[in-house]
Design an enzyme around this catalytic site. Sequence first.
Site, mmCIF file in Angstrom:
data_model
loop_
_atom_site.group_PDB
_atom_site.id
_atom_site.type_symbol
_atom_site.label_atom_id
_atom_site.label_comp_id
_atom_site.label_asym_id
_atom_site.label_seq_id
_atom_site.Cartn_x
_atom_site.Cartn_y
_atom_site.Cartn_z
ATOM 1 N N ASP A 1 -2.370 0.614 -2.109
ATOM 2 C CA ASP A 1 -3.618 1.158 -1.602
ATOM 3 C C ASP A 1 -4.321 0.061 -0.810
ATOM 4 O O ASP A 1 -3.952 -1.122 -0.893
ATOM 5 C CB ASP A 1 -4.484 1.638 -2.773
ATOM 6 C CG ASP A 1 -5.611 2.555 -2.328
ATOM 7 O OD1 ASP A 1 -5.682 2.897 -1.126
ATOM 8 O OD2 ASP A 1 -6.438 2.932 -3.180
ATOM 9 N N ASP B 1 -8.298 -0.192 -0.010
ATOM 10 C CA ASP B 1 -9.605 -0.589 -0.535
ATOM 11 C C ASP B 1 -9.537 -0.806 -2.048
ATOM 12 O O ASP B 1 -9.128 0.065 -2.806
ATOM 13 C CB ASP B 1 -10.649 0.474 -0.197
ATOM 14 C CG ASP B 1 -10.733 0.728 1.299
ATOM 15 O OD1 ASP B 1 -10.825 -0.251 2.056
ATOM 16 O OD2 ASP B 1 -10.700 1.909 1.711
#
Length: 367
Positions: free
Chosen positions: A251, A253
Amino acid sequence: MKACILAGGKGTRLKHLFPDTPKGLVPLGGKPILEHQIDLLVNAGINEIFLLTGYRGELIQEYFGSGEDRNATLHYLQEDVPLGTAGAFKQLEGKVSEDIVVLYGDLVVDFDLATLLAFHQKQKALATLVVHPNDHPYDSDLLEINEECDVLNWFPKNNRPDGIYANLVNAAIYVFRPDIFSWIPKGCTDFGTDIFPLLLQKHQKICAYRTSEYIKDMGTEDRWQKSSHDFESGLTARRNLTNPQRAVFLDRDGTINRDVDLLCDMTQLELLPRASQAIRQINNSEFLSICVTNQSVIARNLCDLGELQQIHNQLETLLARDQAYLDHIYFCPHHPDSGYPEERAEYKINCECRKPNTGLVLAAKEK
């Protein structure tokens, strides 16, 4: 189809390990790097190969001879004075009447050449350039491309303003149509410095073929040692896309960069501590590093696709400063909730690419 290998390099930065050895004869896994390249071409059905030599070119010709024992026909053209990459290639004008593959002779490579050639034919480009991210974009020619893989901008390593760039590097493998010769003047000239910028200025179609396969310049002692290790371990061959690949999906953020609520400006992006180190460990492993991220800031109209690209350019620039890179970034611009006056309605949809759905992972698998 024919091929050309630019093999005029002196190997100056390797002279302490291999004195008086032309770069193309530097060994890798017990045989010269040029031999690996010739084997790759012959195995792909390209048997007629031009070797454009310079420094100690007679040693290269003495080693390979006619190429008959390798199921190849080898032609040699020796430059008496340095002509540059494009100037050396210009010597083939009149000898080539079909598409031609060009490789730089200091590359450690193992890639699916058939897929590259199919891409080139489909794109109908004057030139197709192989591109990839690497751990030293600061001393490499960089490109900007669009979603159709057209090259939009060229940023040469020796004449590039400081700034934020995507880590998308010219890998020094090309496929050209034969009319490329009409764009190359006689004399000393270079593809990266002169010809590719000229073609873009004249609105000629150049396309970029992006790959995660093994393509590395071994022109320094550190890079030669790393390439030798990768070759001996089998990593070089395993990265060929004819083999199944393995990847770590990350991922963005809160995993790579600090989680800022609805990050929509590149100045907000800050790497998490040790994120570069972790990604660099992936880069040095058997796995690809692939980022998959939901970016509803597009659907919410907080930024547009160009601004999101700048955010990702900033991410890649910061990682590159620590010799780390992402093999690819996949993002979902959608959001399922609609009805807000400022939203972009075309992105307010239920989709398969928004996590936890698997669309982004499947897109990476297809790529």
